[in-house]
Design a protein around this motif. Structure first.
Motif, PDB file in Angstrom:
ATOM      1  N   SER A 348       0.805  -1.217   0.000  1.00 52.94           N
ATOM      2  CA  SER A 348       0.000   0.000   0.000  1.00 52.94           C
ATOM      3  C   SER A 348       0.844   1.276   0.000  1.00 52.94           C
ATOM      4  CB  SER A 348      -0.931   0.008   1.219  1.00 52.94           C
ATOM      5  OG  SER A 348      -0.185  -0.098   2.419  1.00 52.94           O
ATOM      6  N   HIS A 349       2.037   1.242   0.612  1.00 48.59           N
ATOM      7  CA  HIS A 349       2.914   2.424   0.663  1.00 48.59           C
ATOM      8  C   HIS A 349       4.344   1.987   0.350  1.00 48.59           C
ATOM      9  CE1 HIS A 349      -0.573   3.599   3.093  1.00 48.59           C
ATOM     10  NE2 HIS A 349      -0.288   4.844   2.776  1.00 48.59           N
ATOM     11  N   PRO A 350       4.631   1.631  -0.899  1.00 47.79           N
ATOM     12  CA  PRO A 350       5.941   1.054  -1.221  1.00 47.79           C
ATOM     13  C   PRO A 350       7.114   1.971  -0.924  1.00 47.79           C
ATOM     14  CG  PRO A 350       4.716   1.613  -3.219  1.00 47.79           C
ATOM     15  CD  PRO A 350       3.775   1.761  -2.085  1.00 47.79           C
ATOM     16  N   THR A 351       6.990   3.263  -1.213  1.00 48.96           N
ATOM     17  CA  THR A 351       8.119   4.184  -1.025  1.00 48.96           C
ATOM     18  C   THR A 351       8.438   4.376   0.447  1.00 48.96           C
ATOM     19  OG1 THR A 351       7.511   5.339  -3.064  1.00 48.96           O
ATOM     20  CG2 THR A 351       9.007   6.473  -1.555  1.00 48.96           C
ATOM     21  N   LEU A 352       7.430   4.668   1.237  1.00 48.45           N
ATOM     22  CA  LEU A 352       7.658   4.895   2.661  1.00 48.45           C
ATOM     23  C   LEU A 352       8.073   3.612   3.367  1.00 48.45           C
ATOM     24  CD1 LEU A 352       4.677   7.293   3.463  1.00 48.45           C
ATOM     25  CD2 LEU A 352       7.081   7.884   3.147  1.00 48.45           C
ATOM     26  N   GLU A 399       7.668  12.139  11.988  1.00 46.77           N
ATOM     27  CA  GLU A 399       7.233  12.992  10.884  1.00 46.77           C
ATOM     28  C   GLU A 399       6.142  12.309  10.057  1.00 46.77           C
ATOM     29  OE1 GLU A 399      10.800  13.686   8.765  1.00 46.77           O
ATOM     30  OE2 GLU A 399      11.599  15.170  10.188  1.00 46.77           O
ATOM     31  N   GLN A 400       6.309  11.012   9.789  1.00 48.74           N
ATOM     32  CA  GLN A 400       5.337  10.312   8.956  1.00 48.74           C
ATOM     33  C   GLN A 400       4.026  10.053   9.685  1.00 48.74           C
ATOM     34  OE1 GLN A 400       5.931   9.917   5.757  1.00 48.74           O
ATOM     35  NE2 GLN A 400       7.936  10.849   6.137  1.00 48.74           N
ATOM     36  N   ALA A 401       4.086   9.929  11.012  1.00 49.47           N
ATOM     37  CA  ALA A 401       2.878   9.625  11.778  1.00 49.47           C
ATOM     38  C   ALA A 401       1.861  10.758  11.719  1.00 49.47           C
ATOM     39  CB  ALA A 401       3.243   9.330  13.235  1.00 49.47           C
ATOM     40  N   GLU A 402       2.311  11.977  11.413  1.00 49.44           N
ATOM     41  CA  GLU A 402       1.382  13.109  11.364  1.00 49.44           C
ATOM     42  C   GLU A 402       0.392  12.999  10.203  1.00 49.44           C
ATOM     43  OE1 GLU A 402       3.738  16.581  11.227  1.00 49.44           O
ATOM     44  OE2 GLU A 402       4.646  16.312  13.224  1.00 49.44           O
ATOM     45  N   SER A 403       0.801  12.332   9.130  1.00 48.61           N
ATOM     46  CA  SER A 403      -0.073  12.267   7.947  1.00 48.61           C
ATOM     47  C   SER A 403      -0.530  10.856   7.598  1.00 48.61           C
ATOM     48  CB  SER A 403       0.660  12.856   6.730  1.00 48.61           C
ATOM     49  OG  SER A 403       1.883  12.178   6.498  1.00 48.61           O
ATOM     50  N   ALA A 404       0.032   9.826   8.234  1.00 46.20           N
ATOM     51  CA  ALA A 404      -0.321   8.449   7.885  1.00 46.20           C
ATOM     52  C   ALA A 404      -1.656   8.061   8.518  1.00 46.20           C
ATOM     53  CB  ALA A 404       0.775   7.489   8.347  1.00 46.20           C
ATOM     54  N   PRO A 405      -2.587   7.507   7.750  1.00 48.20           N
ATOM     55  CA  PRO A 405      -3.855   7.042   8.332  1.00 48.20           C
ATOM     56  C   PRO A 405      -3.585   5.949   9.365  1.00 48.20           C
ATOM     57  CG  PRO A 405      -3.985   7.123   5.934  1.00 48.20           C
ATOM     58  CD  PRO A 405      -2.553   7.331   6.290  1.00 48.20           C
ATOM     59  N   PRO A 406      -4.061   6.086  10.580  1.00 45.78           N
ATOM     60  CA  PRO A 406      -3.702   5.135  11.646  1.00 45.78           C
ATOM     61  C   PRO A 406      -4.234   3.732  11.436  1.00 45.78           C
ATOM     62  CG  PRO A 406      -5.407   6.651  12.396  1.00 45.78           C
ATOM     63  CD  PRO A 406      -4.956   7.153  11.059  1.00 45.78           C
ATOM     64  N   LYS A 407      -5.277   3.561  10.588  1.00 47.13           N
ATOM     65  CA  LYS A 407      -5.870   2.243  10.413  1.00 47.13           C
ATOM     66  C   LYS A 407      -5.258   1.458   9.270  1.00 47.13           C
ATOM     67  CE  LYS A 407     -10.366   3.423  12.404  1.00 47.13           C
ATOM     68  NZ  LYS A 407     -11.842   3.437  12.203  1.00 47.13           N
ATOM     69  N   LEU A 408      -4.476   2.113   8.415  1.00 52.06           N
ATOM     70  CA  LEU A 408      -3.817   1.401   7.330  1.00 52.06           C
ATOM     71  C   LEU A 408      -2.539   0.740   7.835  1.00 52.06           C
ATOM     72  CD1 LEU A 408      -4.296   3.746   4.247  1.00 52.06           C
ATOM     73  CD2 LEU A 408      -5.685   1.819   5.018  1.00 52.06           C
ATOM     74  N   LEU A 410       0.604   1.053   7.082  1.00 58.21           N
ATOM     75  CA  LEU A 410       1.707   1.934   7.424  1.00 58.21           C
ATOM     76  C   LEU A 410       1.445   2.628   8.756  1.00 58.21           C
ATOM     77  CD1 LEU A 410       4.413   3.187   6.582  1.00 58.21           C
ATOM     78  CD2 LEU A 410       3.115   5.046   5.522  1.00 58.21           C
ATOM     79  N   GLY A 411       0.218   3.103   8.975  1.00 57.36           N
ATOM     80  CA  GLY A 411      -0.107   3.736  10.240  1.00 57.36           C
ATOM     81  C   GLY A 411       0.017   2.782  11.412  1.00 57.36           C
ATOM     82  N   TYR A 416       2.971   1.076  16.145  1.00 54.54           N
ATOM     83  CA  TYR A 416       3.656   0.031  16.906  1.00 54.54           C
ATOM     84  C   TYR A 416       5.080   0.465  17.250  1.00 54.54           C
ATOM     85  CZ  TYR A 416       5.548  -4.614  17.993  1.00 54.54           C
ATOM     86  OH  TYR A 416       6.156  -5.681  18.599  1.00 54.54           O
ATOM     87  N   LEU A 417       5.779   1.020  16.260  1.00 55.48           N
ATOM     88  CA  LEU A 417       7.164   1.440  16.474  1.00 55.48           C
ATOM     89  C   LEU A 417       7.256   2.539  17.515  1.00 55.48           C
ATOM     90  CD1 LEU A 417      10.140   1.225  15.466  1.00 55.48           C
ATOM     91  CD2 LEU A 417       9.602   3.045  13.855  1.00 55.48           C
ATOM     92  N   ARG A 418       6.387   3.523  17.446  1.00 55.91           N
ATOM     93  CA  ARG A 418       6.463   4.661  18.364  1.00 55.91           C
ATOM     94  C   ARG A 418       5.971   4.290  19.769  1.00 55.91           C
ATOM     95  NH1 ARG A 418       3.050   8.671  16.816  1.00 55.91           N
ATOM     96  NH2 ARG A 418       4.362  10.402  17.545  1.00 55.91           N
ATOM     97  N   ASN A 419       4.927   3.472  19.845  1.00 54.86           N
ATOM     98  CA  ASN A 419       4.396   3.115  21.156  1.00 54.86           C
ATOM     99  C   ASN A 419       5.352   2.229  21.954  1.00 54.86           C
ATOM    100  OD1 ASN A 419       2.046   4.532  20.622  1.00 54.86           O
ATOM    101  ND2 ASN A 419       0.949   2.736  19.851  1.00 54.86           N
ATOM    102  N   GLN A 420       6.100   1.362  21.260  1.00 55.79           N
ATOM    103  CA  GLN A 420       7.016   0.451  21.950  1.00 55.79           C
ATOM    104  C   GLN A 420       8.476   0.886  21.786  1.00 55.79           C
ATOM    105  OE1 GLN A 420       5.465  -1.682  23.700  1.00 55.79           O
ATOM    106  NE2 GLN A 420       3.465  -1.452  22.736  1.00 55.79           N
ATOM    107  N   TRP A 421       8.694   2.152  21.534  1.00 52.21           N
ATOM    108  CA  TRP A 421      10.030   2.588  21.164  1.00 52.21           C
ATOM    109  C   TRP A 421      11.082   2.262  22.221  1.00 52.21           C
ATOM    110  CZ3 TRP A 421      12.614   3.698  17.023  1.00 52.21           C
ATOM    111  CH2 TRP A 421      13.867   4.307  17.151  1.00 52.21           C
ATOM    112  N   ASP A 422      10.818   2.575  23.473  1.00 51.28           N
ATOM    113  CA  ASP A 422      11.822   2.353  24.525  1.00 51.28           C
ATOM    114  C   ASP A 422      12.227   0.886  24.612  1.00 51.28           C
ATOM    115  OD1 ASP A 422      11.801   5.031  25.130  1.00 51.28           O
ATOM    116  OD2 ASP A 422      10.380   4.840  26.798  1.00 51.28           O
ATOM    117  N   ALA A 423      11.234  -0.016  24.578  1.00 46.75           N
ATOM    118  CA  ALA A 423      11.545  -1.442  24.678  1.00 46.75           C
ATOM    119  C   ALA A 423      12.183  -1.981  23.397  1.00 46.75           C
ATOM    120  CB  ALA A 423      10.275  -2.232  24.996  1.00 46.75           C
TER     121      ALA A 423
END
Length: 554
Positions: A348-352, A399-408, A410-411, A416-423
């Motif tokens: 769905s988002h090959p470049t990103l 930066e990408q999270a500001e415009s990425a649809p959260p249900k797709l 990529l979102g 997942y990456l941002r919520n579990q970043w520390d671990a």
């Protein structure tokens, strides 16, 4: 009737109509947007399912031609080394084109049976002069044959001795204990049943056919009793393996579902879980634990005394496995899980998605370079190289999270990456920590392969027994042991010498039984690792040349 009759003729009514129209348009646009998001989500899921069913499951990532590297530009020496030598390239092509043709010589330790394929007696005369032909030599051709397993009945003879004058008592040695109640089956057969079920993934109904080929017909309930007896006898050894794993500084944890038969459930079956806890190099054992649900109570109870790092996926954090540990345990999430979500977003988002996978590729390249480093040297490399890459990955994800649809897809991957970043990123704090939990997932695969064959656990009581047997077999497989030989010796030792548990630990047993270590497994892994390192090094070299060419052209 004209349209003018339906139009309002005063300003206030016009404004109301316009307001209503705007509301309807806004609702329609919102509904269209939600439907579009749903369509994109379903398309991505459909492509993922099609890939799982018909495509390759491999998650290998190859940079696109316009994708730059995050490393520094190559030096002149590197550019020179990257250019392939013509003779070396020809040798590589020749090696690839060469096809193997089996063994040179068949194993010398296998028994030989000579089969004479002779010329008939009536044809042993010369067609010209009629003289009898003389044997002048022979050719020998070896072929590997197979016979059904040999089942024997072991007859234990225990002589009795007594004084001819009837003095004293009759002396007689007791027969060795049997591994299963009833004494009808000896250690070799019990080891074979366990090996076939747990290591070879053969359901009991298939084992019935295998044993029948050798002349022994056993009912399925009898085979179940054999497995239960073996699990009961080996339980102390499985408990010792658990103690050793929990005494280490690190373990990997992962779980997989299994169907559990339950007569009280409306559908007759419900979902249970098998957890695998993979010990560190100082405690190189795999321990399985059976739980009837996926609640956090199971892992919390198992890890009640553990102190150290736990490598796990995000469920271990979200599910509260570490709540109440008071700092005893620290979660280090698997980076491969985060990477996999971006791999699923490629359609769905090959470049990103390619951009994100490029970041992960840099991190894994560093781990590949540090594979032979000491923990201290690996820690230094991670702090110098991996920490800046992680910082760039986090900045890009924000930066990408500001415009990425959260249900797709990529979102979801970004969330997942941002919520579990520390671990996910704290593996750089200790050079001994692996970057992912792939080793645990690989060892858990043995159970998932078996699950496709035996389909379900028969009862809640059978779950812990299966976990004990999988613990013994998986720990032995981790050390490349001959499973049958190890199980047979372990069963016999537990029946007669239960106080010698330490000698039955797989690593200790391997040292005293080198003939039962499958050395070819180590050679296979080393060959695969060498080929992977060479492939990655060629890719890096070609990539450095490509990036240098792009830089010069600019």
């Amino acid at each position: 009737m004209s349209m003018d009759a339906f139009l309002p003729n005063d300003l206030e009514a016009c404004q109301r109509e316009l307001s209503l129209a705007r509301s309807v348009l806004a609702q329609t646009a919102m509904a269209c947007e939600e439907q579009q998001v749903q369509i994109e989500k379903l398309k991505a899921e459909l492509e993922l399912f099609q890939r799982y069913l018909f495509g390759r499951r491999r998650e290998r990532f190859v940079d696109s031609p316009g994708q730059g590297r995050l490393f520094d530009p190559p030096s002149a020496e590197e550019l020179a080394a990257a250019e392939p030598d013509e003779a070396e390239e020809e040798q590589t092509i020749a090696r690839r084109n060469r096809r193997g043709h089996g063994w040179g010589k068949l194993p010398a330790h296998l028994p030989r049976e000579e089969v004479l394929v002779d010329v008939p007696e009536s044809e042993r005369t010369c067609e010209c002069c009629g003289e009898p032909l003389v044997r002048i030599g022979e050719d020998r051709t070896e072929r590997v044959d197979c016979r059904p397993a040999k089942i024997v009945i072991k007859v234990l003879v225990t002589p009795k001795y007594a004084c001819p004058k009837k003095h004293g008592k009759v002396k007689q040695r007791e027969a060795p204990p049997a591994p299963v109640a009833g004494g009808r089956f000896d250690f070799g057969l019990v080891a074979q049943v366990v090996t076939s079920k747990v290591a070879d993934h053969l359901p009991l109904y298939r084992q019935q056919d295998v044993l029948a080929r050798s002349g022994l017909e056993l009912s399925r309930s009898t085979l179940c009793d054999i497995l239960a007896g073996a699990a009961e006898l080996l339980a102390p050894l499985a408990s010792l393996l658990k103690q050793r794993v929990l005494a280490g500084w690190f373990l990997g944890a992962d779980d997989t579902p299994v169907r559990l038969l339950d007569g009280t459930h409306p559908e007759g079956v419900r979902t249970a879980r098998f957890w695998l806890y993979r010990g560190c190099d100082e405690a190189p054992y795999n321990v399985f634990d059976f739980q009837e649900s996926r609640s956090r109570d199971g892992p919390q109870e198992f890890l009640e005394t553990f102190q150290g790092w736990v490598k796990v996926d995000a469920y271990g954090v979200e599910g509260g496995v570490y709540l109440g540990s008071g700092g005893r345990m620290r979660a280090s999430c698997c980076l491969a899980h985060a990477r996999r979500k971006f791999d699923e977003a490629k359609s769905s988002h090959p470049t990103l998605a390619a951009k994100a996978l490029g970041f992960f590729q840099q991190l894994y390249d560093l781990e590949d370079q540090a594979a032979e480093f000491s923990p201290e040297a690996r820690y230094v490399l991670r702090q110098r190289e991996a920490v800046p890459h992680l910082a760039m990955l986090r900045t890009w994800a924000d930066e990408q999270a500001e415009s990425a649809p959260p249900k797709l897809k990529l979102g979801v991957a970004l969330g997942y990456l941002r919520n579990q970043w520390d671990a996910l990123s704290n593996y750089v704090e200790d050079g001994r920590l692996p970057i992912d939990n792939n080793a645990t997932e690989r060892d858990l695969r043995a159970l998932t392969i078996g699950r496709k064959n035996w389909l379900f656990i028969g009862s809640p009581q059978a779950g812990p027994r299966a976990a004990a047997l999988y613990t013994i077999v998986a720990s032995a497989a981790r050390h490349d042991l001959d499973i049958w030989a190890y199980l047979r010796d372990a069963l016999e030792s537990m029946a007669s010498r239960p106080d010698e548990l330490a000698l039955l630990l797989p690593d200790a047993w391997a040292k005293t039984h080198p003939e039962s270590v499958r050395a070819y497994r180590g050679r296979e892994r080393e060959a695969q690792a060498t080929a992977k390192r060479e492939r990655r090094e060629r890719r890096r070299a070609l990539e450095r040349v490509r990036n240098s060419t792009i830089s010069k052209s600019r």
